[in-house]
Design a protein around this motif. Sequence first.
Motif, PDB file in Angstrom:
ATOM      1  N   ARG A  98       0.840  -1.206   0.000  1.00 15.93           N
ATOM      2  CA  ARG A  98       0.000   0.000   0.000  1.00 15.93           C
ATOM      3  C   ARG A  98       0.876   1.258   0.000  1.00 15.93           C
ATOM      4  N   LYS A  99       0.551   2.189  -0.882  1.00 15.17           N
ATOM      5  CA  LYS A  99       1.265   3.455  -1.085  1.00 15.17           C
ATOM      6  C   LYS A  99       2.675   3.285  -1.642  1.00 15.17           C
ATOM      7  N   GLY A 100       2.953   2.102  -2.125  1.00 17.70           N
ATOM      8  CA  GLY A 100       4.265   1.875  -2.738  1.00 17.70           C
ATOM      9  C   GLY A 100       4.302   2.329  -4.196  1.00 17.70           C
ATOM     10  N   GLY A 101       3.089   2.520  -4.766  1.00 15.22           N
ATOM     11  CA  GLY A 101       2.993   2.853  -6.196  1.00 15.22           C
ATOM     12  C   GLY A 101       2.311   1.717  -6.938  1.00 15.22           C
ATOM     13  N   THR A 102       1.426   1.025  -6.221  1.00 15.39           N
ATOM     14  CA  THR A 102       0.770  -0.159  -6.802  1.00 15.39           C
ATOM     15  C   THR A 102      -0.093   0.201  -8.011  1.00 15.39           C
ATOM     16  N   ARG A 103      -0.798   1.332  -7.937  1.00 14.19           N
ATOM     17  CA  ARG A 103      -1.663   1.724  -9.065  1.00 14.19           C
ATOM     18  C   ARG A 103      -0.811   2.101 -10.279  1.00 14.19           C
ATOM     19  N   ALA A 104       0.252   2.864 -10.028  1.00 15.52           N
ATOM     20  CA  ALA A 104       1.123   3.272 -11.142  1.00 15.52           C
ATOM     21  C   ALA A 104       1.716   2.037 -11.811  1.00 15.52           C
ATOM     22  N   LEU A 105       2.144   1.085 -11.004  1.00 11.31           N
ATOM     23  CA  LEU A 105       2.745  -0.127 -11.559  1.00 11.31           C
ATOM     24  C   LEU A 105       1.737  -0.886 -12.421  1.00 11.31           C
ATOM     25  N   VAL A 181       7.913  -1.444  -3.349  1.00 13.10           N
ATOM     26  CA  VAL A 181       8.226  -0.841  -2.048  1.00 13.10           C
ATOM     27  C   VAL A 181       8.805   0.563  -2.229  1.00 13.10           C
ATOM     28  N   ARG A 182       8.641   1.368  -1.206  1.00 14.98           N
ATOM     29  CA  ARG A 182       9.285   2.688  -1.154  1.00 14.98           C
ATOM     30  C   ARG A 182      10.054   2.778   0.145  1.00 14.98           C
ATOM     31  N   GLU A 183      10.878   3.767   0.254  1.00 13.08           N
ATOM     32  CA  GLU A 183      11.627   3.974   1.498  1.00 13.08           C
ATOM     33  C   GLU A 183      10.582   3.945   2.627  1.00 13.08           C
ATOM     34  N   ILE A 189       4.470   7.764   5.876  1.00  8.11           N
ATOM     35  CA  ILE A 189       3.887   9.120   5.855  1.00  8.11           C
ATOM     36  C   ILE A 189       2.833   9.216   4.744  1.00  8.11           C
ATOM     37  N   SER A 190       3.106   8.567   3.635  1.00 11.28           N
ATOM     38  CA  SER A 190       2.140   8.554   2.532  1.00 11.28           C
ATOM     39  C   SER A 190       0.847   7.855   2.968  1.00 11.28           C
ATOM     40  N   ASP A 191       1.007   6.780   3.693  1.00 17.76           N
ATOM     41  CA  ASP A 191      -0.117   6.007   4.235  1.00 17.76           C
ATOM     42  C   ASP A 191      -0.952   6.904   5.161  1.00 17.76           C
ATOM     43  N   LEU A 257      10.352   4.046  -9.655  1.00 16.38           N
ATOM     44  CA  LEU A 257       9.226   4.039 -10.603  1.00 16.38           C
ATOM     45  C   LEU A 257       8.679   5.466 -10.789  1.00 16.38           C
ATOM     46  N   ILE A 258       8.835   6.281  -9.747  1.00 20.10           N
ATOM     47  CA  ILE A 258       8.363   7.673  -9.843  1.00 20.10           C
ATOM     48  C   ILE A 258       9.291   8.481 -10.758  1.00 20.10           C
ATOM     49  N   THR A 259      10.599   8.334 -10.556  1.00 20.87           N
ATOM     50  CA  THR A 259      11.542   9.217 -11.249  1.00 20.87           C
ATOM     51  C   THR A 259      12.017   8.674 -12.593  1.00 20.87           C
ATOM     52  N   GLY A 290       3.755  16.531 -12.080  1.00 21.07           N
ATOM     53  CA  GLY A 290       5.015  16.189 -11.403  1.00 21.07           C
ATOM     54  C   GLY A 290       5.290  14.694 -11.433  1.00 21.07           C
ATOM     55  N   PHE A 291       4.617  13.996 -12.347  1.00 13.61           N
ATOM     56  CA  PHE A 291       4.780  12.539 -12.452  1.00 13.61           C
ATOM     57  C   PHE A 291       4.782  12.122 -13.924  1.00 13.61           C
ATOM     58  N   TYR A 292       5.251  10.917 -14.141  1.00 11.00           N
ATOM     59  CA  TYR A 292       5.126  10.342 -15.478  1.00 11.00           C
ATOM     60  C   TYR A 292       3.669   9.962 -15.729  1.00 11.00           C
ATOM     61  N   CYS A 293       3.244  10.153 -16.964  1.00  9.58           N
ATOM     62  CA  CYS A 293       1.898   9.762 -17.376  1.00  9.58           C
ATOM     63  C   CYS A 293       2.047   8.739 -18.505  1.00  9.58           C
ATOM     64  N   SER A 307      -5.532  11.620  -6.636  1.00  9.77           N
ATOM     65  CA  SER A 307      -5.288  11.056  -5.298  1.00  9.77           C
ATOM     66  C   SER A 307      -3.935  10.345  -5.240  1.00  9.77           C
ATOM     67  N   LYS A 308      -3.292  10.195  -6.381  1.00 13.80           N
ATOM     68  CA  LYS A 308      -1.949   9.603  -6.405  1.00 13.80           C
ATOM     69  C   LYS A 308      -0.946  10.744  -6.539  1.00 13.80           C
ATOM     70  N   GLY A 309      -0.070  10.832  -5.576  1.00 11.97           N
ATOM     71  CA  GLY A 309       0.901  11.917  -5.598  1.00 11.97           C
ATOM     72  C   GLY A 309       0.446  13.091  -4.753  1.00 11.97           C
ATOM     73  N   ARG A 310      -0.007  12.784  -3.555  1.00 12.37           N
ATOM     74  CA  ARG A 310      -0.458  13.852  -2.642  1.00 12.37           C
ATOM     75  C   ARG A 310       0.750  14.566  -2.026  1.00 12.37           C
ATOM     76  N   ILE A 311       0.515  15.776  -1.574  1.00 13.89           N
ATOM     77  CA  ILE A 311       1.567  16.483  -0.835  1.00 13.89           C
ATOM     78  C   ILE A 311       1.522  15.976   0.604  1.00 13.89           C
ATOM     79  N   HIS A 312       2.664  15.557   1.101  1.00 10.71           N
ATOM     80  CA  HIS A 312       2.715  15.019   2.469  1.00 10.71           C
ATOM     81  C   HIS A 312       2.833  16.160   3.476  1.00 10.71           C
ATOM     82  N   PRO A 313       2.249  15.995   4.663  1.00  7.23           N
ATOM     83  CA  PRO A 313       2.446  17.031   5.684  1.00  7.23           C
ATOM     84  C   PRO A 313       3.896  17.012   6.183  1.00  7.23           C
TER      85      PRO A 313
END
Length: 345
Positions: A98-105, A181-183, A189-191, A257-259, A290-293, A307-313
């Motif tokens: 979850r929040k690793g980029g599953t939808r983008a993948l 996975v992400r760091e 924090i994304s979660d 996968l983001i960059t 700010g992302f690949y499309c 909803s993908k790529g939210r600004i984190h607090p």
Amino acid sequence: MLFKQQALLRQKLFVLGSLAIGSLLYLVARVGSLDRLQPLCPIDGRFGPRSQDEIPLRALQFKRGLLHEFRKGNATKEQIRLHNLVQQLPKAIIIGVRKGGTRALLEMLNLHPAVVKASQEIHFFDNDENYAKGIEWYRKKMPFSYPHQITIEKSPAYFITEEVPERIYKMNSSIKLLIIVREPTTRAISDYTQVLEGKERKNKTYYKFEKLAIDPNTCEVNTKYKAVRTSIYTKHLERWLKYFPIEQFHIVDGDRLITEPLPELQLVEKFLNLPPRISQYNLYFNATRGFYCLRFNIVFNKCLAGSKGRIHPEVDSSVITKLRKFFHPFNQKFYQITGRTFNWP
Ligand code: A3P
């Protein structure tokens, strides 16, 4: 004389007009053909070498054509029979994180002409009520595809749910499993950000991340907090390894996968034994998002939902340091088990 000149002019205008109409008709026919059915299967066993920049129009057009219509439920029984379409159980599942980029993948893999995605998260293996409906129910949730294609679904809750590995094993013990996975601290924090947004939408208040992630009594990391637990990747993976050998997993670097999505996708193509078909043409950076499309063809592009790529607090730096220190030994173990090392602090 004047009459002759006028006749000549009329003739020239006629030729030019015909040329213009001809070109217009050609363009209309060409663009129109993009949405038409590709009657021959675009994928077969004869994958020849292809240049990276070649426009994969013919190979991809059916994704927005027939199959797309069928997924919207517009297929008649006759069409399904005629085109030999089937609803296949997945050959590969994106089990998390979850929040690793599953939808983008999933969306990016769906660019491949041999891959057909299940659009919704099906939650068959992690939801007892769904699971009780049986495997046929699950299969019927799958999109229509040609028999040579593979279906992929993603439900990130699978990774952390106790019963899932055994249930998937019972369906197909040789299934391929993808984990993105992400760091771990960024992922946590994304979660949190996703949950926070849900609360705000309902006009509810919510705790600060720092309050949830750190136990106020001990001042240590709160391992009871779900966003923290989910990021202890090795703990979850170890449960899966009781059922599947490590060779059946492929770890995707969600931060990369983001960059730089293409190399990550190429590794997945290899893991799935698919010929390399996703190219730089299919991915373009959208500066506004700010992302690949994704680019399927000259007429169809799409970016992921907002909803993908939210600004984190902003999170207190001492809490980030504490979390990173906490995850460090688990990360080391994860590298060791998976054979994939990340530059996580
Ligand atoms: P953030 O919202 O924290 O930035 P999931 O699909 O598993 O919920 O993962 C969501 C994350 O996918 C987002 O997290 C975002 O960073 C990441 N992501 C990766 N590639 C993306 C892309 N091309 N477009 C949008 N988000 C992408």
